[in-house]
Motif scaffolding. Structure first.
Motif, mmCIF file in Angstrom:
data_model
loop_
_atom_site.group_PDB
_atom_site.id
_atom_site.type_symbol
_atom_site.label_atom_id
_atom_site.label_comp_id
_atom_site.label_asym_id
_atom_site.label_seq_id
_atom_site.Cartn_x
_atom_site.Cartn_y
_atom_site.Cartn_z
ATOM 1 N N ILE A 35 0.833 -1.209 0.000
ATOM 2 C CA ILE A 35 0.000 0.000 0.000
ATOM 3 C C ILE A 35 0.865 1.255 0.000
ATOM 4 O O ILE A 35 0.629 2.204 -0.758
ATOM 5 C CB ILE A 35 -0.955 -0.010 1.216
ATOM 6 N N ALA A 39 1.576 3.829 -3.258
ATOM 7 C CA ALA A 39 1.222 5.252 -3.149
ATOM 8 C C ALA A 39 2.386 6.135 -3.596
ATOM 9 O O ALA A 39 2.197 7.133 -4.304
ATOM 10 C CB ALA A 39 0.812 5.582 -1.714
ATOM 11 N N ALA A 83 -13.837 0.205 -3.031
ATOM 12 C CA ALA A 83 -12.522 -0.433 -3.202
ATOM 13 C C ALA A 83 -11.464 0.170 -2.292
ATOM 14 O O ALA A 83 -10.527 -0.514 -1.883
ATOM 15 C CB ALA A 83 -12.086 -0.313 -4.662
ATOM 16 N N ASP A 84 -11.601 1.459 -1.975
ATOM 17 C CA ASP A 84 -10.588 2.156 -1.176
ATOM 18 C C ASP A 84 -11.274 2.863 -0.005
ATOM 19 O O ASP A 84 -11.401 4.098 0.017
ATOM 20 C CB ASP A 84 -9.841 3.161 -2.064
ATOM 21 N N SER A 87 -9.463 5.939 1.926
ATOM 22 C CA SER A 87 -9.471 7.233 1.229
ATOM 23 C C SER A 87 -10.849 7.883 1.291
ATOM 24 O O SER A 87 -10.970 9.107 1.444
ATOM 25 C CB SER A 87 -9.046 7.055 -0.230
ATOM 26 N N LYS A 88 -11.894 7.059 1.174
ATOM 27 C CA LYS A 88 -13.258 7.567 1.284
ATOM 28 C C LYS A 88 -13.504 8.180 2.666
ATOM 29 O O LYS A 88 -14.071 9.273 2.783
ATOM 30 C CB LYS A 88 -14.250 6.430 1.035
ATOM 31 N N VAL A 116 -0.327 2.403 6.410
ATOM 32 C CA VAL A 116 -1.612 2.931 5.925
ATOM 33 C C VAL A 116 -1.689 4.435 6.166
ATOM 34 O O VAL A 116 -2.042 5.212 5.275
ATOM 35 C CB VAL A 116 -2.799 2.216 6.613
ATOM 36 N N SER A 119 0.692 6.194 3.869
ATOM 37 C CA SER A 119 0.247 6.160 2.469
ATOM 38 C C SER A 119 -0.829 7.204 2.207
ATOM 39 O O SER A 119 -0.855 7.821 1.129
ATOM 40 C CB SER A 119 -0.265 4.759 2.094
ATOM 41 N N GLU A 161 -15.719 -1.681 3.373
ATOM 42 C CA GLU A 161 -15.643 -1.994 1.945
ATOM 43 C C GLU A 161 -16.975 -2.514 1.418
ATOM 44 O O GLU A 161 -17.241 -2.456 0.218
ATOM 45 C CB GLU A 161 -14.527 -3.007 1.692
#
Length: 370
Positions: A35, A39, A83-84, A87-88, A116, A119, A161
């Motif tokens: 990850i 990035a 999927a992410d 970030s959301k 994490v 990133s 997710e």
């Protein structure tokens, strides 16, 4: 002044060292490496580490991480819609705070949760503080330094997710907040992504356990040097942690279960060499929490107990297996956890053990392991 890490080797060192500090938990280091390095490659930006005094006075640093069990083999219970999710969650909290995010800080040290956080900083173009809010890894949201100082983890964004999206404006207490996050992870099957704990520079000065990211890098550097020279790095790792090599042996028995969003179990290690005839037992709740030698306490929470292979490679509790050869290192927890409030949240009695806390530096001498 900031430090920058960008190469594949830099990331490998960071993740290795963070895994050692993860005390058996902290997530999957292979996934953490992927990850973070992905990035860096995608943005052509480095990990930029800053000190507390470098945080702009107007704005917040925030904490991105995952809550869930580290038990092997878990899968999403429903189709993946997001999927992410981390970030959301970041974007949602940024909107909630009015775009005043100026950096990130890791929730804990570990092979996954530390990279994490780093990133997210790389992807969003924010620096990361050289530190974290724990100084090791731990299983619950209770084990976060902000609770020692009375700071809130809200507002926060929680995203699974599988498609659950929750904004927490506030919470009754940390027990409820832990339950909300943990239940969402159980519903999802593996984890829930969380971004929370907006901190000003003034609050970060108190709450952040400083220089743990650069410590992780130094630990990883020692491990890679040892692997290359085929030397045992255990004593060097222990020295960097201000700790001790406390045991060497073979994993005789390891029993674990996935329980309410945690990996829980016990590992028994039979001593060899100068530890022949002795038996170590560790109670695991994602991380190594409480450790005994010959049925007497050896390491009590919040102090650190971590297992490495003789080569120096850290061993997480997801890959720990019977008949493995292991070396055990113990070290003192950051001083903030040894305060009365710290011990309420992270001492033996918090986990149901009827012991008054005794510092590891006293126990290792009392048990004759150093």
């Amino acid at each position: 002044m900031s430090l920058r890490f960008k190469s594949e080797l830099d990331v490998k060192k960071l993740v290795l060292g963070a895994t050692i500090l993860g005390t058996g938990g902290g997530g999957d280091p292979e996934e953490g490496f992927r990850i973070l390095y992905d990035a860096i490659k995608a943005t052509n930006r480095p990990v930029e580490l800053i000190n507390i005094e470098d945080i702009p006075s107007e704005g917040f640093i925030v904490v991105p991480y995952y809550v869930g069990s580290i038990a092997p083999g878990l899968k999403p219970k429903k189709p993946v819609k997001i999927a992410d999710p981390i970030s959301k969650a970041f974007e949602l909290l940024e909107r909630e705070l009015g775009g005043r995010i100026v950096g990130v800080v890791a929730s804990e040290m570990g092979g996954f949760n530390t990279p994490v956080a780093l990133s997210i900083g790389v992807l969003k173009g924010f620096p990361a503080v050289d530190g974290d809010l724990l100084g090791r890894a731990a299983p619950e949201l209770h084990q976060c330094t902000v609770h020692i100082f009375g700071y809130s983890m809200a507002p926060s964004a929680l995203v699974s997710e599988t498609g659950n999206i929750i904004i927490v404006k506030d919470y009754a207490d940390i027990d409820d907040y832990e339950s909300i996050a943990r239940y969402l992870s159980v519903l999802a099957g593996r984890f829930v992504a969380v971004v929370d704990t907006p901190l000003t520079r003034e609050k970060a000065e108190k709450a952040v356990v400083k220089n743990t990211i650069s410590l992780a890098y130094k630990l990883g550097d020692e491990v890679l040097r040892a692997i290359e020279s085929k030397e045992s790095p255990a004593e060097k790792i222990a020295k960097l942690l201000n700790g001790w090599v406390v045991f060497e042996g073979i994993v005789e028995r390891y029993v674990w279960r996935d329980e309410k969003g945690f990996l829980k179990g016990e590992v028994y290690i039979r001593g060899r060499g100068k530890y022949a005839g002795r038996l170590v037992k560790s109670y695991i709740m994602n991380e190594h929490i409480m450790v005994w030698i010959d049925n007497e306490p050896l390491v009590m929470p919040p102090d650190l107990f971590t297992l490495i292979a003789p080569s120096g490679t850290p061993i997480t509790n997801t890959v720990l297996k019977e008949n493995m050869e292991v070396v055990a290192i113990a070290a003192p927890a950051p001083q903030v956890w040894r305060t009365p409030r710290g011990l309420e949240l992270f001492g033996p009695r918090h986990f149901g053990f009827d012991y008054n806390y005794v510092p590891v530096e006293e126990l290792v001498v009392k048990r004759g392991v150093v």
